[in-house]
Design a protein around this motif. Structure first.
Motif, PDB file in Angstrom:
ATOM      1  N   THR A 298       3.899   2.040  19.066  1.00 18.62           N
ATOM      2  CA  THR A 298       4.488   2.964  19.556  1.00 18.62           C
ATOM      3  C   THR A 298       4.360   4.478  18.230  1.00 18.62           C
ATOM      4  N   GLU A 299       5.044   5.200  18.627  1.00 19.44           N
ATOM      5  CA  GLU A 299       5.085   6.372  17.502  1.00 19.44           C
ATOM      6  C   GLU A 299       5.455   5.868  16.196  1.00 19.44           C
ATOM      7  N   TYR A 300       5.177   6.771  15.064  1.00 20.71           N
ATOM      8  CA  TYR A 300       5.405   6.463  13.948  1.00 20.71           C
ATOM      9  C   TYR A 300       6.905   6.384  13.588  1.00 20.71           C
ATOM     10  N   ASN A 301       7.494   5.522  13.021  1.00 16.03           N
ATOM     11  CA  ASN A 301       8.652   5.478  12.468  1.00 16.03           C
ATOM     12  C   ASN A 301       8.605   5.121  10.859  1.00 16.03           C
ATOM     13  N   PRO A 302       8.966   5.620   9.954  1.00 15.55           N
ATOM     14  CA  PRO A 302       8.945   5.262   8.639  1.00 15.55           C
ATOM     15  C   PRO A 302       9.812   4.092   8.148  1.00 15.55           C
ATOM     16  N   THR A 303       9.177   3.088   7.724  1.00 15.76           N
ATOM     17  CA  THR A 303      10.030   1.711   7.281  1.00 15.76           C
ATOM     18  C   THR A 303      10.603   1.900   6.119  1.00 15.76           C
ATOM     19  N   GLN A 304      11.595   1.320   6.069  1.00 18.42           N
ATOM     20  CA  GLN A 304      12.406   1.437   4.717  1.00 18.42           C
ATOM     21  C   GLN A 304      11.693   0.279   3.809  1.00 18.42           C
ATOM     22  N   GLY A 305      10.927   0.703   3.203  1.00 19.08           N
ATOM     23  CA  GLY A 305      10.051  -0.447   2.272  1.00 19.08           C
ATOM     24  C   GLY A 305      10.682  -0.712   0.989  1.00 19.08           C
TER      25      GLY A 305
ATOM     26  N   GLY B 256       0.831  -1.122   0.191  1.00 17.11           N
ATOM     27  CA  GLY B 256      -0.013  -0.011  -0.003  1.00 17.11           C
ATOM     28  C   GLY B 256       0.888   1.299   0.010  1.00 17.11           C
ATOM     29  N   PRO B 257       0.447   2.397  -0.157  1.00 14.14           N
ATOM     30  CA  PRO B 257       0.927   3.755  -0.046  1.00 14.14           C
ATOM     31  C   PRO B 257       1.779   3.742   1.304  1.00 14.14           C
ATOM     32  N   CYS B 258       2.792   4.754   0.927  1.00 15.28           N
ATOM     33  CA  CYS B 258       3.531   5.221   1.800  1.00 15.28           C
ATOM     34  C   CYS B 258       2.568   5.939   3.197  1.00 15.28           C
ATOM     35  N   GLU B 259       3.277   5.520   4.358  1.00 18.07           N
ATOM     36  CA  GLU B 259       2.451   6.125   5.575  1.00 18.07           C
ATOM     37  C   GLU B 259       1.225   5.681   5.629  1.00 18.07           C
ATOM     38  N   SER B 260       0.729   4.397   5.349  1.00 19.03           N
ATOM     39  CA  SER B 260      -0.560   4.034   5.537  1.00 19.03           C
ATOM     40  C   SER B 260      -0.866   3.204   6.735  1.00 19.03           C
ATOM     41  N   GLY B 261       0.281   2.854   7.262  1.00 16.95           N
ATOM     42  CA  GLY B 261       0.000   2.015   8.572  1.00 16.95           C
ATOM     43  C   GLY B 261       0.315   0.482   8.357  1.00 16.95           C
ATOM     44  N   LYS B 262       1.091   0.074   7.180  1.00 14.36           N
ATOM     45  CA  LYS B 262       1.369  -1.445   7.120  1.00 14.36           C
ATOM     46  C   LYS B 262       2.174  -2.054   8.194  1.00 14.36           C
ATOM     47  N   THR B 263       3.261  -1.422   8.498  1.00 14.49           N
ATOM     48  CA  THR B 263       4.138  -1.882   9.549  1.00 14.49           C
ATOM     49  C   THR B 263       3.564  -2.103  10.939  1.00 14.49           C
ATOM     50  N   VAL B 264       2.832  -0.974  11.246  1.00 13.19           N
ATOM     51  CA  VAL B 264       2.224  -1.182  12.741  1.00 13.19           C
ATOM     52  C   VAL B 264       1.031  -2.218  12.687  1.00 13.19           C
ATOM     53  N   LEU B 265       0.513  -2.189  11.431  1.00  8.58           N
ATOM     54  CA  LEU B 265      -0.573  -3.295  11.630  1.00  8.58           C
ATOM     55  C   LEU B 265       0.035  -4.754  11.653  1.00  8.58           C
ATOM     56  N   ALA B 266       1.082  -4.893  10.549  1.00  2.00           N
ATOM     57  CA  ALA B 266       1.735  -6.273  10.661  1.00  2.00           C
ATOM     58  C   ALA B 266       2.294  -6.432  11.997  1.00  2.00           C
ATOM     59  N   ASN B 267       3.005  -5.760  12.502  1.00  2.00           N
ATOM     60  CA  ASN B 267       3.392  -5.952  13.940  1.00  2.00           C
ATOM     61  C   ASN B 267       2.202  -6.293  14.944  1.00  2.00           C
ATOM     62  N   PHE B 268       1.186  -5.578  14.769  1.00  2.00           N
ATOM     63  CA  PHE B 268       0.073  -5.800  15.831  1.00  2.00           C
ATOM     64  C   PHE B 268      -0.388  -7.211  15.576  1.00  2.00           C
ATOM     65  N   LEU B 269      -0.720  -7.512  14.484  1.00  2.00           N
ATOM     66  CA  LEU B 269      -1.288  -8.646  13.988  1.00  2.00           C
ATOM     67  C   LEU B 269      -0.407 -10.014  14.153  1.00  2.00           C
TER      68      LEU B 269
ATOM     69  N   LEU C 183      -6.444   0.965  15.852  1.00  2.00           N
ATOM     70  CA  LEU C 183      -5.813   0.139  16.763  1.00  2.00           C
ATOM     71  C   LEU C 183      -6.059   0.942  18.247  1.00  2.00           C
ATOM     72  N   GLU C 184      -6.609   2.026  17.996  1.00  2.00           N
ATOM     73  CA  GLU C 184      -6.930   2.745  19.303  1.00  2.00           C
ATOM     74  C   GLU C 184      -8.244   2.466  19.930  1.00  2.00           C
TER      75      GLU C 184
END
Length: 155
Positions: A30-37, A10-23, A120-121
């Motif tokens: 935690t706070e947003y840290n851009p992933t090197q995709g 998906g697009p940049c800054e859409s929440g892919k990493t935080v969702l994958a980590n949560f799931l 997620l909140e």
């Protein structure tokens, strides 16, 4: 043990990493840290090889994401000849964005895909439940395909 390869795109800054980590229960939110995709399209065929499903994550609050997910669908679902049941659309709502669960205006064929909202909140277990349903359907399809292949070898 049966394994399934599910891609989160998906697009940049859409929440892919935080969702994958949560799931996958890999980390706390935690706070947003851009992933090197993988931003180089030349690498995509290697990533897509042997994938069983695609989760397209987007920020429904950004109109540009609605257009961009059409490209992700085309590249990762249609060109790989995956079925629509192997694709899950997640409209991710970032903390503090408000959780408007109205259906975003999706054009065909995106409007035929399973769409779930993620916040997620407010309700983290809802997205976990929806993802598990999706994962079970993908694993079931993989298992059925493997069984058919084994039967064709035997007969």
């Amino acid at each position: 043990m049966l394994k399934a390869k599910i891609l989160f795109v998906g697009p940049c800054e859409s929440g892919k990493t935080v969702l994958a980590n949560f799931l996958t229960e890999s980390s706390d939110i935690t706070e947003y840290n851009p992933t090197q995709g993988v931003r180089f399209e030349s690498c995509w065929p290697a990533l897509m090889k042997d994938s069983h499903g695609v989760v397209i994550v987007f920020n429904a609050d950004l109109p540009s994401h609605l257009k961009e997910i059409e490209m992700w669908y085309s590249c990762f679902v249609q060109q790989q000849l995956l079925q629509d049941t192997q694709c899950l659309l997640i409209a991710h709502h970032k903390p503090g964005s408000g959780s408007d669960k109205g259906s975003p205006s999706l054009s065909p064929p995106l409007n035929k895909l399973k769409l779930v909202h993620s916040n997620l909140e407010d309700d983290p277990e809802e997205i976990r439940s929806e993802f598990l349903k999706y994962l079970k359907s993908v694993v079931s399809a993989v298992s059925e395909r493997r069984d058919r292949e084994e039967m064709s070898i035997i007969t």
